[in-house]
Write a protein that holds these residues in place. Sequence first.
Motif, PDB file in Angstrom:
ATOM      1  N   HIS A 159       0.085   4.090   5.269  1.00 53.67           N
ATOM      2  CA  HIS A 159      -0.688   2.990   5.836  1.00 53.67           C
ATOM      3  C   HIS A 159       0.187   2.221   6.825  1.00 53.67           C
ATOM      4  CE1 HIS A 159      -4.363   3.030   3.341  1.00 53.67           C
ATOM      5  NE2 HIS A 159      -3.572   3.514   2.393  1.00 53.67           N
ATOM      6  N   CYS A 160      -0.354   1.952   8.009  1.00 54.16           N
ATOM      7  CA  CYS A 160       0.433   1.210   8.994  1.00 54.16           C
ATOM      8  C   CYS A 160       0.698  -0.212   8.518  1.00 54.16           C
ATOM      9  CB  CYS A 160      -0.279   1.199  10.353  1.00 54.16           C
ATOM     10  SG  CYS A 160      -1.899   0.396  10.356  1.00 54.16           S
ATOM     11  N   LEU A 161      -0.189  -0.759   7.681  1.00 49.10           N
ATOM     12  CA  LEU A 161       0.026  -2.104   7.162  1.00 49.10           C
ATOM     13  C   LEU A 161       1.300  -2.165   6.324  1.00 49.10           C
ATOM     14  CD1 LEU A 161      -0.985  -5.004   6.892  1.00 49.10           C
ATOM     15  CD2 LEU A 161      -2.347  -4.276   4.919  1.00 49.10           C
ATOM     16  N   THR A 162       1.612  -1.095   5.623  1.00 45.67           N
ATOM     17  CA  THR A 162       2.852  -1.039   4.836  1.00 45.67           C
ATOM     18  C   THR A 162       4.066  -1.128   5.756  1.00 45.67           C
ATOM     19  OG1 THR A 162       1.818   0.259   3.082  1.00 45.67           O
ATOM     20  CG2 THR A 162       4.211   0.378   3.257  1.00 45.67           C
ATOM     21  N   ASP A 163       4.036  -0.369   6.843  1.00 48.03           N
ATOM     22  CA  ASP A 163       5.142  -0.409   7.802  1.00 48.03           C
ATOM     23  C   ASP A 163       5.298  -1.806   8.395  1.00 48.03           C
ATOM     24  OD1 ASP A 163       5.626   2.301   7.433  1.00 48.03           O
ATOM     25  OD2 ASP A 163       4.198   2.870   8.988  1.00 48.03           O
ATOM     26  N   GLN A 164       4.184  -2.440   8.715  1.00 46.13           N
ATOM     27  CA  GLN A 164       4.230  -3.787   9.294  1.00 46.13           C
ATOM     28  C   GLN A 164       4.777  -4.797   8.293  1.00 46.13           C
ATOM     29  OE1 GLN A 164       0.088  -3.919  10.156  1.00 46.13           O
ATOM     30  NE2 GLN A 164       0.257  -2.373  11.763  1.00 46.13           N
ATOM     31  N   ALA A 165       4.336  -4.690   7.049  1.00 45.42           N
ATOM     32  CA  ALA A 165       4.806  -5.612   6.017  1.00 45.42           C
ATOM     33  C   ALA A 165       6.303  -5.433   5.765  1.00 45.42           C
ATOM     34  CB  ALA A 165       4.013  -5.402   4.730  1.00 45.42           C
ATOM     35  N   GLY A 195       2.389   1.778  -4.134  1.00 46.18           N
ATOM     36  CA  GLY A 195       1.533   2.747  -4.793  1.00 46.18           C
ATOM     37  C   GLY A 195       0.053   2.483  -4.700  1.00 46.18           C
ATOM     38  N   ALA A 196      -0.366   1.287  -4.259  1.00 42.33           N
ATOM     39  CA  ALA A 196      -1.790   0.973  -4.202  1.00 42.33           C
ATOM     40  C   ALA A 196      -2.452   1.725  -3.054  1.00 42.33           C
ATOM     41  CB  ALA A 196      -1.996  -0.530  -4.031  1.00 42.33           C
ATOM     42  N   SER A 197      -3.692   2.176  -3.271  1.00 37.52           N
ATOM     43  CA  SER A 197      -4.388   2.966  -2.254  1.00 37.52           C
ATOM     44  C   SER A 197      -5.270   2.132  -1.343  1.00 37.52           C
ATOM     45  CB  SER A 197      -5.245   4.037  -2.929  1.00 37.52           C
ATOM     46  OG  SER A 197      -6.212   3.428  -3.778  1.00 37.52           O
ATOM     47  N   SER A 198      -5.534   0.878  -1.707  1.00 34.62           N
ATOM     48  CA  SER A 198      -6.394   0.023  -0.891  1.00 34.62           C
ATOM     49  C   SER A 198      -6.028  -1.439  -1.089  1.00 34.62           C
ATOM     50  CB  SER A 198      -7.867   0.232  -1.261  1.00 34.62           C
ATOM     51  OG  SER A 198      -8.122  -0.277  -2.563  1.00 34.62           O
ATOM     52  N   LEU A 199      -6.470  -2.279  -0.157  1.00 37.69           N
ATOM     53  CA  LEU A 199      -6.229  -3.715  -0.297  1.00 37.69           C
ATOM     54  C   LEU A 199      -6.975  -4.285  -1.498  1.00 37.69           C
ATOM     55  CD1 LEU A 199      -6.289  -5.080   3.383  1.00 37.69           C
ATOM     56  CD2 LEU A 199      -4.347  -4.985   1.804  1.00 37.69           C
ATOM     57  N   LEU A 243       0.838  -1.196   0.000  1.00 38.47           N
ATOM     58  CA  LEU A 243       0.000   0.000   0.000  1.00 38.47           C
ATOM     59  C   LEU A 243       0.874   1.248   0.000  1.00 38.47           C
ATOM     60  CD1 LEU A 243      -2.724  -1.022   2.608  1.00 38.47           C
ATOM     61  CD2 LEU A 243      -2.983  -0.911   0.125  1.00 38.47           C
ATOM     62  N   GLU A 244       0.312   2.340  -0.443  1.00 35.39           N
ATOM     63  CA  GLU A 244       1.057   3.594  -0.506  1.00 35.39           C
ATOM     64  C   GLU A 244       1.485   4.042   0.886  1.00 35.39           C
ATOM     65  OE1 GLU A 244      -1.603   6.298  -2.363  1.00 35.39           O
ATOM     66  OE2 GLU A 244      -3.041   6.284  -0.716  1.00 35.39           O
ATOM     67  N   ASP A 245       2.490   4.880   0.920  1.00 39.07           N
ATOM     68  CA  ASP A 245       3.053   5.367   2.169  1.00 39.07           C
ATOM     69  C   ASP A 245       1.973   6.007   3.040  1.00 39.07           C
ATOM     70  OD1 ASP A 245       5.070   5.708   3.936  1.00 39.07           O
ATOM     71  OD2 ASP A 245       5.869   7.530   3.031  1.00 39.07           O
ATOM     72  N   GLN A 270      12.620  -5.330   5.276  1.00 43.71           N
ATOM     73  CA  GLN A 270      12.894  -4.272   4.306  1.00 43.71           C
ATOM     74  C   GLN A 270      12.614  -2.914   4.953  1.00 43.71           C
ATOM     75  OE1 GLN A 270      14.092  -4.919   1.310  1.00 43.71           O
ATOM     76  NE2 GLN A 270      13.818  -7.136   1.299  1.00 43.71           N
ATOM     77  N   ASP A 271      12.995  -1.847   4.266  1.00 42.52           N
ATOM     78  CA  ASP A 271      12.627  -0.512   4.719  1.00 42.52           C
ATOM     79  C   ASP A 271      12.105   0.282   3.530  1.00 42.52           C
ATOM     80  OD1 ASP A 271      14.824   0.941   3.379  1.00 42.52           O
ATOM     81  OD2 ASP A 271      16.103  -0.079   4.846  1.00 42.52           O
ATOM     82  N   ARG A 272      11.478   1.424   3.830  1.00 43.71           N
ATOM     83  CA  ARG A 272      10.801   2.181   2.780  1.00 43.71           C
ATOM     84  C   ARG A 272      11.759   2.855   1.807  1.00 43.71           C
ATOM     85  NH1 ARG A 272       6.866   4.517   4.311  1.00 43.71           N
ATOM     86  NH2 ARG A 272       6.621   3.571   6.361  1.00 43.71           N
TER      87      ARG A 272
END
Length: 307
Positions: A202-208, A224-228, A198-200, A214-216
């Motif tokens: 979202h907490c799910l991105t940080d968790q993934a 770049g995706a805005s939703s699941l 997901l795009e920057d 990995q890091d951002r």
Amino acid sequence: MNFTLRQLQYFRAVAEQRNFGRAAQACHVSQPALSVQIRALEDIMGGPLFERRARDILLTPLGRDALDHARRILGAAERLDRFARDHSSGHRSLSVGLIPTVAPYLLPGVLAGLRSADLSLRVQVREARTERLLSMLKAGEIDAAVLALPVGARGLAEVPLFEDRFLLAGSETRLNSLTVSPDALRPIDLNAAQLMLLEDGHCLTDQALEVCGQDRTSAHINMGASSLATLSRLVAEGFGLTLIPELAARSEADAVPGLKLLRFGAPEPARQIGLVRRDSSDGAEWFGQLAEVIRQVGENIVSETRN
């Protein structure tokens, strides 16, 4: 303010009925009593509100403008009255925030659970990302928030509700091409160039990113995706792989026929979903009731995914 709500109610009734006699009946008062209050309101407003004709009554320009204000005032007063009656009878109105990777999957069951449990809670829902929800919570704009824990913010009380494990999602071709057997597969084994997140923000991105080691700053990860829902459709078409929480897995798999899911080997990566409120709020009873409903719904969804 010299006018009264009763005068505004009579004024609205006359404007809607276009007849003093019918307006008096609708308001359950005598016509002379209603007429006296309308004349008093006209004195306050500084002019006639109605153009009185033999068989009809029309609003004057002043009356038209005044009616718009009167309706808004009466609407607000009626809402305040309902709130006061609900509160005195034990009902409570709550505003609850949920993060986007939880809301569409958890909300239907939670709202149904609140209705079936006959709890004295009227829930308004706000959906936003974690940072925004925390700001709203601290500012008193919402009463509680469903988030991934830990939040670790001062002045907030958080209660864990259920564990939401991550699954690997992609097309059948992508998943079959993995060189590591499913039982031994770990998130850190994934090629960064294949990951889509997901795009920057979202907490799910940080968790993934964290579970994948990995890091951002990685230039190889597509964020770049805005939703699941969007992410699921992209990886189902073979554009990469992603991590999807159990909470969303069945819903997205049913909606996207080409989406395939794979479990990681033990210990499976996961996030903890919890309910957060201000520790200064008086929330012992309602918070516990709401937490229990959300816990039951969440645990049912993830249990179905594991079976």
